[in-house]
Design a protein around this motif. Structure first.
Motif, PDB file in Angstrom:
ATOM      1  N   LYS A  11     -23.849 -59.627 -28.295  1.00 55.16           N
ATOM      2  CA  LYS A  11     -24.608 -61.031 -28.931  1.00 55.16           C
ATOM      3  C   LYS A  11     -24.260 -62.073 -28.014  1.00 55.16           C
ATOM      4  O   LYS A  11     -23.379 -62.453 -27.327  1.00 55.16           O
ATOM      5  N   ASP A  12     -24.884 -63.389 -28.738  1.00 58.46           N
ATOM      6  CA  ASP A  12     -24.641 -64.103 -27.401  1.00 58.46           C
ATOM      7  C   ASP A  12     -24.315 -65.137 -27.898  1.00 58.46           C
ATOM      8  O   ASP A  12     -23.467 -65.886 -26.955  1.00 58.46           O
ATOM      9  N   THR A  13     -23.338 -65.431 -29.252  1.00 56.75           N
ATOM     10  CA  THR A  13     -22.225 -66.335 -29.309  1.00 56.75           C
ATOM     11  C   THR A  13     -20.755 -65.263 -30.100  1.00 56.75           C
ATOM     12  O   THR A  13     -21.099 -64.604 -30.568  1.00 56.75           O
ATOM     13  N   TYR A  14     -20.539 -65.617 -29.474  1.00 56.43           N
ATOM     14  CA  TYR A  14     -18.691 -65.197 -30.306  1.00 56.43           C
ATOM     15  C   TYR A  14     -17.408 -65.555 -29.701  1.00 56.43           C
ATOM     16  O   TYR A  14     -17.533 -66.175 -28.765  1.00 56.43           O
ATOM     17  N   LEU A  15     -16.627 -66.066 -30.358  1.00 55.48           N
ATOM     18  CA  LEU A  15     -14.662 -66.110 -30.044  1.00 55.48           C
ATOM     19  C   LEU A  15     -14.473 -64.881 -29.685  1.00 55.48           C
ATOM     20  O   LEU A  15     -14.069 -64.496 -31.017  1.00 55.48           O
ATOM     21  N   LEU A  16     -13.329 -64.516 -28.650  1.00 58.21           N
ATOM     22  CA  LEU A  16     -12.985 -63.186 -28.190  1.00 58.21           C
ATOM     23  C   LEU A  16     -11.503 -63.857 -27.734  1.00 58.21           C
ATOM     24  O   LEU A  16     -11.349 -64.574 -26.817  1.00 58.21           O
ATOM     25  N   TYR A  17     -11.086 -63.149 -28.911  1.00 61.58           N
ATOM     26  CA  TYR A  17      -9.493 -63.046 -28.548  1.00 61.58           C
ATOM     27  C   TYR A  17      -9.258 -61.987 -27.278  1.00 61.58           C
ATOM     28  O   TYR A  17      -9.557 -60.808 -27.633  1.00 61.58           O
ATOM     29  N   ILE A  18      -8.847 -62.063 -25.881  1.00 61.43           N
ATOM     30  CA  ILE A  18      -8.285 -60.660 -25.118  1.00 61.43           C
ATOM     31  C   ILE A  18      -6.569 -61.236 -25.382  1.00 61.43           C
ATOM     32  O   ILE A  18      -6.024 -62.034 -24.668  1.00 61.43           O
TER      33      ILE A  18
END
Length: 105
Positions: A11-18
């Protein structure tokens, strides 16, 4: 939080917690993000166990965990390594996820 998938990573947009499951600081950061999701009563963040995605980590030059990885319109905008506080995270959400703050008419 929703577990990341290869499809979501496209996807082009996301908030990812690693994170890493053995990281104490990651647990504190996750509590902050969980509280934000609880207040908004929606899933805001995707989550990724860093050890399961070594290629992603190397390709995107993620230096450490915890990391809030922000991708918008196909561009990596931010990699936040110091969460500090919930208000600090909200500053990023205001910028990158303003839809969370819109009120229905």
């Amino acid at each position: 939080m929703i577990q990341i998938t290869e499809e979501i990573l496209q996807k082009d947009t996301y908030l990812l917690y690693i994170h890493s499951p053995f990281c104490g600081t990651c647990h504190v950061a996750r509590e902050m993000l969980d509280k934000i999701e609880s207040v908004h009563q929606t899933d805001v963040f995707y989550e990724m166990n860093a050890s399961l995605y070594p290629d992603f980590m190397q390709t995107n030059k993620v230096e450490s965990v915890p990391c809030l990885f922000i991708k918008k319109e196909g561009i990596v905008k931010e990699k936040i390594y110091v969460f500090r506080s919930i208000p600090n995270i909200y500053q990023y959400l205001l910028q990158y996820a303003p839809q969370l703050f819109r009120q229905d008419s």
